[in-house]
Design a protein around this motif. Sequence first.
Motif, PDB file in Angstrom:
ATOM      1  N   ARG A 236       0.839  -1.211   0.000  1.00 26.43           N
ATOM      2  CA  ARG A 236       0.000   0.000   0.000  1.00 26.43           C
ATOM      3  C   ARG A 236       0.865   1.250   0.000  1.00 26.43           C
ATOM      4  N   GLN A 237       1.923   1.203   0.808  1.00 25.09           N
ATOM      5  CA  GLN A 237       2.806   2.353   0.891  1.00 25.09           C
ATOM      6  C   GLN A 237       3.453   2.638  -0.473  1.00 25.09           C
ATOM      7  N   GLU A 238       3.892   1.560  -1.149  1.00 24.87           N
ATOM      8  CA  GLU A 238       4.513   1.733  -2.465  1.00 24.87           C
ATOM      9  C   GLU A 238       3.533   2.315  -3.477  1.00 24.87           C
ATOM     10  N   GLN A 239       2.280   1.835  -3.414  1.00 23.01           N
ATOM     11  CA  GLN A 239       1.263   2.356  -4.342  1.00 23.01           C
ATOM     12  C   GLN A 239       1.067   3.865  -4.158  1.00 23.01           C
ATOM     13  N   TRP A 240       1.037   4.298  -2.907  1.00 22.16           N
ATOM     14  CA  TRP A 240       0.877   5.729  -2.646  1.00 22.16           C
ATOM     15  C   TRP A 240       2.082   6.512  -3.166  1.00 22.16           C
ATOM     16  N   ARG A 241       3.283   5.931  -2.974  1.00 22.20           N
ATOM     17  CA  ARG A 241       4.497   6.626  -3.431  1.00 22.20           C
ATOM     18  C   ARG A 241       4.512   6.755  -4.956  1.00 22.20           C
ATOM     19  N   ALA A 242       3.862   5.802  -5.630  1.00 18.07           N
ATOM     20  CA  ALA A 242       3.900   5.791  -7.095  1.00 18.07           C
ATOM     21  C   ALA A 242       2.892   6.764  -7.723  1.00 18.07           C
TER      22      ALA A 242
END
Length: 390
Positions: A236-242
């Motif tokens: 989830r964190q990676e998706q937000w960063r992307a």
Amino acid sequence: MGVSDGASLVTVAGGGDGPHDRAGGGDRPADSLFAEVVGQTRAVAQLKAAARRPVHAYLLHGPPGSGKRSAARGLAAALLCPDGGCGRCNTCRRALAGSHPDLVVVERSGASLDVDDARAIVTRAQRRPLESDRQVLMVTDVHLADRAAPALLKTVEEPPPATVFVLVADDLPASLATIVSRCVKVPFDAVSEASVAAWLMDRGVERDLAGSVAGASGGRLDRARLLVSDAGFVNRQEQWRAVPARLDGSGAQAAVVASELLELADQALAPLREEHSKRLAALAEQAEISGSKGIPGRKQVEDGNKREERRWRTDDLRFGLATLASVYRDRLVATADSDDREHSSGSAAEARRSVRQIEAIGLASIALDRNANESLLMEALMVELSGMVD
Ligand SMILES: [Zn+2]
């Protein structure tokens, strides 16, 4: 100042109030009684002092997940232990585990502490302790006790000498002012991010994950505990960063990204839902043992779970927004760095854009706190961020 004559010893002891009074050792209660309480130095110091010379009622209050219940068990161990809270004896161990017969934990039977719960508490307060000099009555969720408060007041105000109340509340609504005024208040703060991270690392969580879980925990140890075992958290964190890289300036793409982010927040609920269904199953088992048909107050419990799930989802979105803001903040810092080296004309405009993007995210986060419509909010934010891309 030394105490050399017997007379002054008598004077000191004379100030006591019978069974509530106990001369504790200098290093008692032991620190180990509060080992599970994280980042609450002031509250723990207050409780340790209280255990040496207890009064009739304490009120531990502060946000969920701040360690109030663990602290209440630690205080109970100190009050029940024949040695003032050694942290090692059988009494201490059972009190900390919540299984000592003189530590009575009263949980509400339905959505709030009702009048029946209050009656049970009053009756229980009159009983004599079974093993120790005193009994500890721990009542949880006292912030949900408005209806029960009048029935509780007299007993909390003046319990039998062998009973000590330890009330636990998330906050202190005005409707409880009278009860609150009869207790010694022990405030708990939300646990700091640094303390949550340190606590996770002590439990073997590696530094990076501990840091991001601490950031997402909102100062709640219970939330940190669930997040760290949530396989989807890092994704989830990676998706937000992307997100910034995915916004291409078109409204259609902004809508797609917004709906995916909302979907992520739904996925975040899985571990909490699992815990809720385990708790319901335990309640059902308890009800079956006691011979009642179905779970008493089942609907209220389920309503409470739904409320918690909504809060949890909003917390997850808020953490996502904070993660997103940090990406734009990193860009801002990078722009400033390159600006130091070469005075490019574009970099000032770029910096202004990053500042506006961070501001837009901040406003969305505030709107989230005010219960704005999440879908509309996220879509509007993505369109806004999207319109600002190069
Ligand atoms: Zn002990």
